[in-house]
Design a protein around this motif. Sequence first.
Motif, short mmCIF file in Angstrom:
data_model
loop_
_atom_site.label_atom_id
_atom_site.label_comp_id
_atom_site.label_asym_id
_atom_site.label_seq_id
_atom_site.Cartn_x
_atom_site.Cartn_y
_atom_site.Cartn_z
N PHE A 32 -13.41 -6.44 -42.89
CA PHE A 32 -13.68 -5.58 -41.49
C PHE A 32 -12.16 -5.13 -41.28
O PHE A 32 -11.33 -5.85 -41.15
N GLU A 33 -12.18 -3.87 -40.83
CA GLU A 33 -10.89 -3.07 -40.12
C GLU A 33 -11.31 -2.48 -38.95
O GLU A 33 -12.12 -1.54 -39.13
N ARG A 34 -10.49 -2.78 -37.98
CA ARG A 34 -10.92 -2.15 -36.54
C ARG A 34 -10.46 -0.59 -36.84
O ARG A 34 -11.02 0.36 -36.22
N GLY A 35 -9.34 -0.41 -37.48
CA GLY A 35 -9.00 1.12 -37.55
C GLY A 35 -10.00 1.91 -38.42
O GLY A 35 -10.80 1.31 -39.23
N TYR A 114 5.92 3.11 -45.88
CA TYR A 114 5.22 2.86 -44.44
C TYR A 114 3.82 2.24 -44.81
O TYR A 114 3.12 2.45 -45.83
N ARG A 115 3.33 1.47 -43.76
CA ARG A 115 2.34 0.70 -43.93
C ARG A 115 1.09 1.71 -43.96
O ARG A 115 -0.07 1.29 -44.35
N SER A 116 0.93 2.74 -43.39
CA SER A 116 -0.11 3.80 -43.25
C SER A 116 -0.28 4.18 -44.85
O SER A 116 -1.43 4.66 -44.95
N GLY A 299 -2.09 -15.21 -43.34
CA GLY A 299 -1.14 -14.39 -42.81
C GLY A 299 -0.61 -14.65 -41.52
O GLY A 299 -0.47 -15.80 -41.06
N ASP A 300 -0.47 -13.50 -40.82
CA ASP A 300 -0.12 -13.40 -39.43
C ASP A 300 -1.01 -14.56 -38.46
O ASP A 300 -0.52 -15.17 -37.47
N ALA A 301 -2.22 -14.49 -38.94
CA ALA A 301 -3.25 -15.13 -38.13
C ALA A 301 -3.11 -16.59 -38.22
O ALA A 301 -3.13 -17.38 -37.19
C1 LIG Z 1 7.91 -4.32 -36.33
C2 LIG Z 1 7.71 -5.18 -37.43
C3 LIG Z 1 8.47 -5.01 -38.60
C4 LIG Z 1 8.19 -5.87 -39.64
N1 LIG Z 1 8.85 -5.74 -40.93
C5 LIG Z 1 8.15 -6.39 -41.76
C6 LIG Z 1 8.90 -6.14 -43.12
O1 LIG Z 1 9.86 -5.50 -43.44
N2 LIG Z 1 8.74 -7.16 -44.28
C7 LIG Z 1 7.53 -7.89 -44.02
O2 LIG Z 1 7.36 -8.34 -44.82
N3 LIG Z 1 7.04 -8.09 -42.94
C8 LIG Z 1 7.26 -7.34 -41.80
N4 LIG Z 1 6.60 -7.76 -40.65
C9 LIG Z 1 5.74 -8.58 -40.34
C10 LIG Z 1 4.38 -8.00 -41.17
O3 LIG Z 1 4.14 -6.91 -40.54
C11 LIG Z 1 3.37 -9.06 -40.90
O4 LIG Z 1 3.60 -10.31 -41.14
C12 LIG Z 1 2.01 -8.62 -42.04
O5 LIG Z 1 1.68 -7.56 -41.73
C13 LIG Z 1 0.95 -9.73 -41.79
O6 LIG Z 1 -0.17 -9.26 -42.57
P1 LIG Z 1 -1.62 -9.56 -42.21
O7 LIG Z 1 -2.55 -8.87 -43.00
O8 LIG Z 1 -1.81 -10.92 -42.03
O9 LIG Z 1 -1.88 -9.10 -40.71
P2 LIG Z 1 -1.96 -7.66 -40.34
O10 LIG Z 1 -0.93 -6.80 -40.97
O11 LIG Z 1 -1.38 -7.75 -38.83
O12 LIG Z 1 -3.38 -7.05 -40.35
C14 LIG Z 1 -4.42 -7.48 -39.65
C15 LIG Z 1 -5.59 -6.19 -39.70
O13 LIG Z 1 -6.64 -6.76 -39.13
C16 LIG Z 1 -7.11 -5.69 -38.17
N5 LIG Z 1 -7.91 -6.39 -37.19
C17 LIG Z 1 -7.42 -7.26 -36.09
N6 LIG Z 1 -8.31 -7.69 -35.34
C18 LIG Z 1 -9.55 -7.34 -35.78
C19 LIG Z 1 -10.90 -7.37 -35.48
N7 LIG Z 1 -11.19 -8.15 -34.38
N8 LIG Z 1 -11.69 -6.67 -36.16
C20 LIG Z 1 -11.46 -5.88 -37.17
N9 LIG Z 1 -10.29 -5.63 -37.62
C21 LIG Z 1 -9.20 -6.37 -36.97
C22 LIG Z 1 -5.88 -5.14 -37.61
O14 LIG Z 1 -6.27 -3.64 -37.30
C23 LIG Z 1 -5.20 -5.02 -39.21
O15 LIG Z 1 -5.19 -3.92 -39.99
C24 LIG Z 1 7.06 -6.91 -39.74
C25 LIG Z 1 6.25 -7.10 -38.30
C26 LIG Z 1 6.71 -6.14 -37.26
C27 LIG Z 1 5.99 -6.32 -35.94
#
Ligand SMILES: Cc1cc2nc3c(=O)[nH]c(=O)nc-3n(C[C@H](O)[C@H](O)[C@H](O)COP(=O)(O)OP(=O)(O)OC[C@H]3O[C@@H](n4cnc5c(N)ncnc54)[C@H](O)[C@@H]3O)c2cc1C
Length: 467
Positions: A32-35, A114-116, A299-301
């Motif tokens: 699931f992705e909220r975006g 870019y992440r986009s 990941g971040d969670a």
């Molecule tokens: C400003 C900034 C710069 C950074 N720079 C770097 C870098 O240069 N290099 C690097 O390695 N890391 C960098 N990081 C860290 C990196 O962005 C994160 O650690 C990484 O994105 C984690 O990936 P993830 O998949 O765990 O979470 P995320 O990338 O946060 O993805 C979570 C996804 O879940 C979706 N979501 C959330 N809640 C829900 C829900 N309830 N229902 C449906 N969808 C949902 C969100 O929309 C999102 O797309 C940076 C962080 C920040 C804030």
Amino acid sequence: MNVYDIVIVGGGPGGSMAAKTAAELGLKTIFFERGRRPGEKNSSGCGLGPRMWKDFPDLMKELTPEKCPSMRAGSAARCYFINEEGVVAGYVMSRPTESVSYEPAKSWITMNCYRSEFDPWIAEFATNAGAELKSSTLVVSLLKEDGKVCGVVDEHGEKYKAPVVIGADGAISIVAKQSGLRTKWSKDQITLVPQYDFHAPPKKIDDIMGDEALAVWWSATFPASYQVFFNDGFHQGLGNWLIKWDKNPLFYLNRVINLKYYQRLLRILEAKPRELQSHLLPWLQYPYNTHTDGVILIGDAGGFPCPLEAEGIYPAMVTGKIAAEVAADAVTSGDASKNKLSRFDKMWQKTSVGEEFEAGEELYNIWKALPFSPKETMTWFVPMLMEALGGIYDWSQPHTKRVRQIAAHIKSYMPQALPFILKYVFPLVAKIFEDDLDDMMDPQKLMKALPKVMELLPKKKKRRRRS
Ligand SMILES: Cc1cc2nc3c(=O)[nH]c(=O)nc-3n(C[C@H](O)[C@H](O)[C@H](O)COP(=O)(O)OP(=O)(O)OC[C@H]3O[C@@H](n4cnc5c(N)ncnc54)[C@H](O)[C@@H]3O)c2cc1C
């Protein structure tokens, strides 16, 4: 009721990697992705580390400028040092050094994009492998049976059942909270990071920055600020733990932008602000409470960004892959208990991510006390470092006298530097060299080495005087 083998909440790099792996292992997978599409909500995170190319070579060789036009390799990185007057007192430029052991790490430090562009790119691998992506869909709660998680509910009330739910939903994870794994991060576990995105013409960036694509601005007046160059623009951002912000973070970010040096850079790059973004980022000494019955956090969670630099994309992908493998085993065996899913911890601890956390506490502590304590530490660190690095480029005195002056001046910083070294540097060094320490400190070996060291010391000679 929709029934799956695995439900993944979040379509970031972690969620997509988990979905790709799960689908490849034959699991009926939904993520699931909220975006409206992956990456829409993630303007953060842009520098990809070379470990991704080492660990996921088949995947990463597909990341090309055609797929990801914003790509730019960061072959050189610059550290700027800014003093209390807001002057760039010096800088150090670095490139991958001789000891770096593999390609592409020998050629560049980060690959920026870019992440986009990056997030949809990686999500497509998951959908191509057969995972179902449900975008524009917010997961609002967890389904439970007998108090145990067994699926999710979306914002429209639709239910999705699965024996394993992976929380890949980033810093503010509802999966973490509703599964009882965490209430919320404490203020010294989460950072707030505002950043400006500037547009600049690609030719200007090429002409002025060359192959430089990364910079860190170390200062006595704001927490360390990073600058990351892409093909047609750059980010300037800074973060700090919530516990450390005494003013609106933008106050400090604007201090960077308003430096005279920075304004000059903006002018020559013909840079124009494009967007202001702000994100939360967990930054922990060690990830804990990563799984329970039917749930794994990645990941971040799960709190996996690197304890020193908060690199988070690679850890999200590594933990996403492992979580899917552990989930596949749980689904096949019909056992998704906490005990069964504990393999997740054992597996990530053995990876490069786990190794990073072996000195997690010490890395986190030193980083927090140095670039992120500008008033307490950087006020003496910047002039001391600049004295050591730049003091010799001075013709105001004979060079020998200058060296004595510099040494005396550096000595004057010892009342601040020594406690810092004892409190933060020694524990880190001791941790890193833990295994070799007994050997290095063996009194017999030290005594044997001493005469040899004494021989190397210069003997005092009588000064020759001209008659
Ligand atoms: C400003 C900034 C710069 C950074 N720079 C770097 C870098 O240069 N290099 C690097 O390695 N890391 C960098 N990081 C860290 C990196 O962005 C994160 O650690 C990484 O994105 C984690 O990936 P993830 O998949 O765990 O979470 P995320 O990338 O946060 O993805 C979570 C996804 O879940 C979706 N979501 C959330 N809640 C829900 C829900 N309830 N229902 C449906 N969808 C949902 C969100 O929309 C999102 O797309 C940076 C962080 C920040 C804030």
